[in-house]
Scaffold this motif. Structure first.
Motif, PDB file in Angstrom:
ATOM      1  N   GLU A 199       0.786  -1.231   0.000  1.00 15.92           N
ATOM      2  CA  GLU A 199       0.000   0.000   0.000  1.00 15.92           C
ATOM      3  C   GLU A 199       0.823   1.288   0.000  1.00 15.92           C
ATOM      4  OE1 GLU A 199      -3.149   1.100  -0.452  1.00 15.92           O
ATOM      5  OE2 GLU A 199      -3.303  -0.926  -1.265  1.00 15.92           O
ATOM      6  N   PRO A 200       1.914   1.394   0.787  1.00 16.73           N
ATOM      7  CA  PRO A 200       2.684   2.652   0.735  1.00 16.73           C
ATOM      8  C   PRO A 200       3.182   2.990  -0.661  1.00 16.73           C
ATOM      9  CG  PRO A 200       3.325   1.349   2.634  1.00 16.73           C
ATOM     10  CD  PRO A 200       2.436   0.473   1.812  1.00 16.73           C
ATOM     11  N   PHE A 201       3.628   1.969  -1.406  1.00 10.99           N
ATOM     12  CA  PHE A 201       4.118   2.209  -2.770  1.00 10.99           C
ATOM     13  C   PHE A 201       2.970   2.555  -3.709  1.00 10.99           C
ATOM     14  CE2 PHE A 201       6.982  -1.065  -0.900  1.00 10.99           C
ATOM     15  CZ  PHE A 201       8.102  -0.263  -0.765  1.00 10.99           C
ATOM     16  N   VAL A 202       1.824   1.875  -3.545  1.00 13.79           N
ATOM     17  CA  VAL A 202       0.664   2.174  -4.384  1.00 13.79           C
ATOM     18  C   VAL A 202       0.184   3.596  -4.147  1.00 13.79           C
ATOM     19  CG1 VAL A 202      -1.733   1.569  -4.863  1.00 13.79           C
ATOM     20  CG2 VAL A 202      -0.052  -0.239  -4.502  1.00 13.79           C
ATOM     21  N   ALA A 203       0.068   3.977  -2.876  1.00 15.00           N
ATOM     22  CA  ALA A 203      -0.428   5.310  -2.542  1.00 15.00           C
ATOM     23  C   ALA A 203       0.507   6.403  -3.054  1.00 15.00           C
ATOM     24  CB  ALA A 203      -0.605   5.430  -1.025  1.00 15.00           C
ATOM     25  N   SER A 218       9.566   7.766 -11.929  1.00 16.03           N
ATOM     26  CA  SER A 218       9.452   7.515 -10.491  1.00 16.03           C
ATOM     27  C   SER A 218       8.153   6.800 -10.172  1.00 16.03           C
ATOM     28  CB  SER A 218       9.528   8.830  -9.715  1.00 16.03           C
ATOM     29  OG  SER A 218      10.770   9.465  -9.919  1.00 16.03           O
ATOM     30  N   ALA A 219       7.067   7.211 -10.826  1.00 15.51           N
ATOM     31  CA  ALA A 219       5.779   6.560 -10.586  1.00 15.51           C
ATOM     32  C   ALA A 219       5.828   5.090 -11.008  1.00 15.51           C
ATOM     33  CB  ALA A 219       4.677   7.290 -11.348  1.00 15.51           C
ATOM     34  N   ALA A 220       6.450   4.822 -12.165  1.00 14.11           N
ATOM     35  CA  ALA A 220       6.561   3.440 -12.628  1.00 14.11           C
ATOM     36  C   ALA A 220       7.431   2.612 -11.687  1.00 14.11           C
ATOM     37  CB  ALA A 220       7.131   3.407 -14.043  1.00 14.11           C
ATOM     38  N   LEU A 221       8.482   3.224 -11.152  1.00 16.55           N
ATOM     39  CA  LEU A 221       9.346   2.520 -10.204  1.00 16.55           C
ATOM     40  C   LEU A 221       8.582   2.159  -8.937  1.00 16.55           C
ATOM     41  CD1 LEU A 221      12.131   1.474  -9.437  1.00 16.55           C
ATOM     42  CD2 LEU A 221      12.693   3.768  -8.600  1.00 16.55           C
ATOM     43  N   LEU A 222       7.762   3.087  -8.459  1.00 20.57           N
ATOM     44  CA  LEU A 222       6.942   2.798  -7.276  1.00 20.57           C
ATOM     45  C   LEU A 222       5.912   1.704  -7.571  1.00 20.57           C
ATOM     46  CD1 LEU A 222       6.429   6.420  -5.942  1.00 20.57           C
ATOM     47  CD2 LEU A 222       7.602   4.571  -4.739  1.00 20.57           C
ATOM     48  N   ASP A 223       5.341   1.745  -8.762  1.00 27.97           N
ATOM     49  CA  ASP A 223       4.411   0.681  -9.148  1.00 27.97           C
ATOM     50  C   ASP A 223       5.125  -0.669  -9.180  1.00 27.97           C
ATOM     51  OD1 ASP A 223       2.268   2.398  -9.394  1.00 27.97           O
ATOM     52  OD2 ASP A 223       2.556   2.727 -11.549  1.00 27.97           O
ATOM     53  N   ALA A 224       6.357  -0.674  -9.670  1.00 28.53           N
ATOM     54  CA  ALA A 224       7.129  -1.918  -9.707  1.00 28.53           C
ATOM     55  C   ALA A 224       7.413  -2.419  -8.296  1.00 28.53           C
ATOM     56  CB  ALA A 224       8.434  -1.701 -10.472  1.00 28.53           C
ATOM     57  N   MET A 225       7.723  -1.514  -7.389  1.00 24.80           N
ATOM     58  CA  MET A 225       7.985  -1.909  -6.007  1.00 24.80           C
ATOM     59  C   MET A 225       6.718  -2.443  -5.344  1.00 24.80           C
ATOM     60  SD  MET A 225      10.518   1.235  -4.909  1.00 24.80           S
ATOM     61  CE  MET A 225      10.810   0.651  -3.238  1.00 24.80           C
ATOM     62  N   ALA A 226       5.580  -1.830  -5.650  1.00 24.74           N
ATOM     63  CA  ALA A 226       4.310  -2.316  -5.100  1.00 24.74           C
ATOM     64  C   ALA A 226       4.008  -3.718  -5.621  1.00 24.74           C
ATOM     65  CB  ALA A 226       3.182  -1.355  -5.465  1.00 24.74           C
ATOM     66  N   ALA A 227       4.189  -3.920  -6.936  1.00 26.10           N
ATOM     67  CA  ALA A 227       3.923  -5.237  -7.520  1.00 26.10           C
ATOM     68  C   ALA A 227       4.896  -6.280  -6.990  1.00 26.10           C
ATOM     69  CB  ALA A 227       4.008  -5.153  -9.044  1.00 26.10           C
ATOM     70  N   ALA A 228       6.166  -5.890  -6.816  1.00 28.06           N
ATOM     71  CA  ALA A 228       7.152  -6.836  -6.299  1.00 28.06           C
ATOM     72  C   ALA A 228       6.836  -7.223  -4.862  1.00 28.06           C
ATOM     73  CB  ALA A 228       8.554  -6.220  -6.390  1.00 28.06           C
ATOM     74  N   THR A 229       6.446  -6.234  -4.049  1.00 30.37           N
ATOM     75  CA  THR A 229       6.103  -6.525  -2.656  1.00 30.37           C
ATOM     76  C   THR A 229       4.896  -7.443  -2.574  1.00 30.37           C
ATOM     77  OG1 THR A 229       6.935  -4.336  -2.020  1.00 30.37           O
ATOM     78  CG2 THR A 229       5.548  -5.480  -0.424  1.00 30.37           C
ATOM     79  N   ALA A 230       3.866  -7.155  -3.369  1.00 30.02           N
ATOM     80  CA  ALA A 230       2.675  -8.001  -3.378  1.00 30.02           C
ATOM     81  C   ALA A 230       3.008  -9.413  -3.864  1.00 30.02           C
ATOM     82  CB  ALA A 230       1.605  -7.379  -4.267  1.00 30.02           C
ATOM     83  N   SER A 231       3.872  -9.527  -4.864  1.00 31.55           N
ATOM     84  CA  SER A 231       4.241 -10.842  -5.396  1.00 31.55           C
ATOM     85  C   SER A 231       5.001 -11.659  -4.360  1.00 31.55           C
ATOM     86  CB  SER A 231       5.096 -10.678  -6.654  1.00 31.55           C
ATOM     87  OG  SER A 231       4.392  -9.973  -7.652  1.00 31.55           O
TER      88      SER A 231
END
Length: 254
Positions: A199-203, A218-231
């Motif tokens: 959630e922190p990365f998504v938000a 930067s937004a795409a990098l945060l999206d990647a971190m959110a997806a990686a954390t969820a995975s």
């Protein structure tokens, strides 16, 4: 018999250490990619407006949501199916008799996908009931307990062929008998972890997406971190379920 939670976690950790390269490849392709694609390519679904009556908010929101589903629903369903296949593939790699190689595991997972989806729907019903407005809070405690008792349905379905969807849920309830509270605690910890960690990365990604000085990289990098954390959270959940299933089957001799 007490459930050795520390031992279960140690078993899951050993699986990760031994097969890290394979698990990262499978999780990256089947769990990370669909979540990353959804975050990057699909706009957020509309939400009911705040500060107005529920009836008015729903009246305005319903056609917007219908349009969003018309535009992006197929892509969303595709990403869900792709991720579900990846989760099933990990179960097959560890629980299918004979420990199949990746090629055979892919073939087995393809044959089991529909049944696995039915099992997933049945095991998710308590979550849906908890989310029902107005009455969901009354079902939180029994719902969490039910989620825990049904947590091994997917593992049982893969390991004990031929086992149907309903029979898989019953098998999970049988295996978890005597450990209901422990399973409820494990289930809620895994569920909250998988929901809250990204959630922190998504938000932050949403903030950057809408900011006047938004940086798409930067937004795409945060999206990647959110997806990686969820995975990784999903992968950890699957490995823990596999470890739990193996221990209970060994201890109960069933």
């Amino acid at each position: 018999m007490n459930l050795d939670v520390a031992g279960v976690l140690a078993d899951a950790w050993r699986m990760w250490k031994r097969d890290r390269d394979l698990l990262l490849a499978v999780a990256g392709f089947f769990l990370f990619l669909p979540q990353f694609a959804v975050l990057v390519l699909l706009p957020d679904p509309p939400v009911p407006a705040a500060g107005v009556s529920n009836e008015e908010a729903i009246r305005v929101w319903a056609p917007l949501m219908a349009q969003w589903l018309s535009d992006y629903g197929l892509a969303l369903v595709g990403s869900i199916l792709w991720a579900a296949f990846g989760a099933l593939l990990i179960f097959v790699l560890y629980l299918r008799s004979g420990r199949p190689d990746l090629k055979n595991a892919l073939q087995a997972a393809s044959r089991l996908l529909l049944r696995y989806l039915l099992v997933s729907v049945l095991a998710s019903l308590p979550i849906a009931l908890i989310a029902v407005p107005a009455v969901g809070f009354l079902l939180i405690i029994p719902g969490i307990y039910a989620i825990g008792r049904m947590m091994l349905a997917g593992a049982a379905m893969v390991a004990e062929q031929p086992l149907g969807a309903v029979a898989s849920v019953k098998r999970s309830i049988e295996l978890s008998r005597g450990h209901g509270l422990a399973f409820a605690g494990i289930a809620i910890a895994l569920l909250l972890g998988s929901r809250l960690l990204p959630e922190p990365f998504v938000a932050l990604g949403r903030v950057l997406d809408g900011a006047p000085t938004a940086n798409p990289v930067s937004a795409a990098l945060l999206d990647a971190m959110a997806a990686a954390t969820a995975s990784l959270a999903t992968l950890a959940t699957i490995l823990i379920q596999i470890a739990l299933y193996r221990r209970l089957v060994a201890s109960k001799g069933i």
